[in-house]
Design a protein around this motif. Sequence first.
Motif, PDB file in Angstrom:
ATOM      1  N   ARG A   1      57.949  42.460  38.504  1.00  0.00           N
ATOM      2  CA  ARG A   1      57.122  41.684  37.584  1.00  0.00           C
ATOM      3  C   ARG A   1      57.944  40.571  36.950  1.00  0.00           C
ATOM      4  O   ARG A   1      57.494  39.428  36.829  1.00  0.00           O
ATOM      5  CB  ARG A   1      56.539  42.591  36.496  1.00  0.00           C
ATOM      6  CG  ARG A   1      55.549  43.609  37.018  1.00  0.00           C
ATOM      7  CD  ARG A   1      54.860  44.349  35.882  1.00  0.00           C
ATOM      8  NE  ARG A   1      54.042  45.431  36.402  1.00  0.00           N
ATOM      9  CZ  ARG A   1      54.427  46.683  36.494  1.00  0.00           C
ATOM     10  NH1 ARG A   1      55.643  47.007  36.119  1.00  0.00           N
ATOM     11  NH2 ARG A   1      53.618  47.607  36.973  1.00  0.00           N
TER      12      ARG A   1
ATOM     13  N   ARG B   1      47.932  38.415  32.646  1.00  0.00           N
ATOM     14  CA  ARG B   1      47.384  39.777  32.748  1.00  0.00           C
ATOM     15  C   ARG B   1      46.419  39.872  33.924  1.00  0.00           C
ATOM     16  O   ARG B   1      46.415  40.865  34.666  1.00  0.00           O
ATOM     17  CB  ARG B   1      46.694  40.171  31.444  1.00  0.00           C
ATOM     18  CG  ARG B   1      47.660  40.498  30.304  1.00  0.00           C
ATOM     19  CD  ARG B   1      46.943  41.173  29.155  1.00  0.00           C
ATOM     20  NE  ARG B   1      46.015  40.278  28.485  1.00  0.00           N
ATOM     21  CZ  ARG B   1      46.333  39.506  27.463  1.00  0.00           C
ATOM     22  NH1 ARG B   1      47.570  39.500  26.979  1.00  0.00           N
ATOM     23  NH2 ARG B   1      45.423  38.729  26.900  1.00  0.00           N
TER      24      ARG B   1
ATOM     25  N   THR C   1      48.446  39.914  37.172  1.00  0.00           N
ATOM     26  CA  THR C   1      49.077  41.222  37.386  1.00  0.00           C
ATOM     27  C   THR C   1      48.056  42.241  37.864  1.00  0.00           C
ATOM     28  O   THR C   1      48.356  43.103  38.690  1.00  0.00           O
ATOM     29  CB  THR C   1      49.727  41.712  36.079  1.00  0.00           C
ATOM     30  OG1 THR C   1      50.665  40.725  35.623  1.00  0.00           O
ATOM     31  CG2 THR C   1      50.455  43.025  36.289  1.00  0.00           C
ATOM     32  N   GLN C   2      46.849  42.136  37.349  1.00  0.00           N
ATOM     33  CA  GLN C   2      45.799  43.095  37.704  1.00  0.00           C
ATOM     34  C   GLN C   2      45.344  42.929  39.146  1.00  0.00           C
ATOM     35  O   GLN C   2      45.137  43.916  39.862  1.00  0.00           O
ATOM     36  CB  GLN C   2      44.612  42.921  36.752  1.00  0.00           C
ATOM     37  CG  GLN C   2      43.545  43.995  36.867  1.00  0.00           C
ATOM     38  CD  GLN C   2      42.469  43.842  35.822  1.00  0.00           C
ATOM     39  OE1 GLN C   2      42.069  42.732  35.465  1.00  0.00           O
ATOM     40  NE2 GLN C   2      41.985  44.958  35.306  1.00  0.00           N
TER      41      GLN C   2
ATOM     42  N   THR D   1      53.145  33.509  42.528  1.00  0.00           N
ATOM     43  CA  THR D   1      53.439  34.675  41.691  1.00  0.00           C
ATOM     44  C   THR D   1      52.599  35.866  42.106  1.00  0.00           C
ATOM     45  O   THR D   1      53.101  36.994  42.229  1.00  0.00           O
ATOM     46  CB  THR D   1      53.173  34.340  40.210  1.00  0.00           C
ATOM     47  OG1 THR D   1      54.051  33.298  39.795  1.00  0.00           O
ATOM     48  CG2 THR D   1      53.392  35.563  39.333  1.00  0.00           C
TER      49      THR D   1
ATOM     50  N   LEU E   1      53.993  39.500  43.600  1.00  0.00           N
ATOM     51  CA  LEU E   1      53.685  40.773  42.950  1.00  0.00           C
ATOM     52  C   LEU E   1      52.855  41.692  43.843  1.00  0.00           C
ATOM     53  O   LEU E   1      52.540  42.811  43.445  1.00  0.00           O
ATOM     54  CB  LEU E   1      52.926  40.530  41.640  1.00  0.00           C
ATOM     55  CG  LEU E   1      53.700  39.811  40.537  1.00  0.00           C
ATOM     56  CD1 LEU E   1      52.801  39.560  39.335  1.00  0.00           C
ATOM     57  CD2 LEU E   1      54.924  40.605  40.121  1.00  0.00           C
TER      58      LEU E   1
END
Length: 341
Positions: free
Chosen positions: A104, A123, A126-127, A151, A155
């Motif tokens: 992350r 957020r 990331t989800q 990004t 991830l």
Amino acid sequence: VERSVIPEDRALLSQAVSTSFQERTRLDVEYRIGAGVENHKWIRSKGRPFFNEDGSPSRLLGVSVDISARKQLEEQNRIHLQEIDLLKRQLEQENYYLREDLKRVQGFEHVIGQSESFQSVLRSATQVAPTVATVLLTGETGTGKGVLANTIHQLSERSKRPFVTVNCAALPANLIESELFGREKGAFTGADAKQAGRFEVANRGTLFLDEIGDLPLEMQAKLLRVLQDGEFERLGSSQTVRVDVRIIAATGRDLVEAVRLGRFREDLFYRLNVYPITLPPLRERRADIAPLAHYFINKYSRRMGKKIDRIPRKVLDTMIEYPWPGNVRELEHLIERSVIV
């Protein structure tokens, strides 16, 4: 002797003796003797069988040795190995979570932003990153859609596979199809060699379709088929090629309005709009201007061999008040120019 052997080991000793006589092999067996399991000694008996003239079993001759000390040491080693194995598994688990945290951090290495509006974007990224869902990034030019797309790829589970970018606005209309889907030799004038398209190059990875709103209508229909079926034909070929590609698309255009005006296919829009993320313009995240400015100063100072580590307060206040129509890209170019002069 057999009566002194603990019950759990009597069958073992009896079988070892029988085997020694039946197969005429040397005896070598370990067993426990004593009053019970909690109070016993380990014995190792070694010997050889002897037989009568008629071949019947006669006797076993050998030696029995107390090996309790060795067995105790082996048991201690076994317990220690179990503890080591447990610690190893715990360490592997901790390393897994550390790798996830590091992933992350590395994924957001070039994503600077502390404002609530931008933290919400992170957020969302990331989800959705661990999934294979199609992502549609929208926002004004220069807001960092390409950086966020990379990004999300970093991830994801596809991070070790290719991240391929296609700028749909920069490709000539007559070359878009061959760039996306590839071509066979002789497919058109100047096609003097077979070439794999971006979809094939991105197989099992991520394909970033930047400026998707500028894709011609004819190509939109062909793109929709690939997104739905995962297959296409190279230009000049009838052979079907199958790929597994995750799509991240980006645009600065209002695709809803483009659909209404007939400039963008509605079915393609809904196919792309699985997980939309809108990046806010820099004027709506003024808290990020100072951190971004310092990040770019460090970047270009190192690159140009200069030592610049501060921005005058008056200059910073002016930067915070400026509306930044070019967003983060405009800020970066301004900082680069300022470092030069």
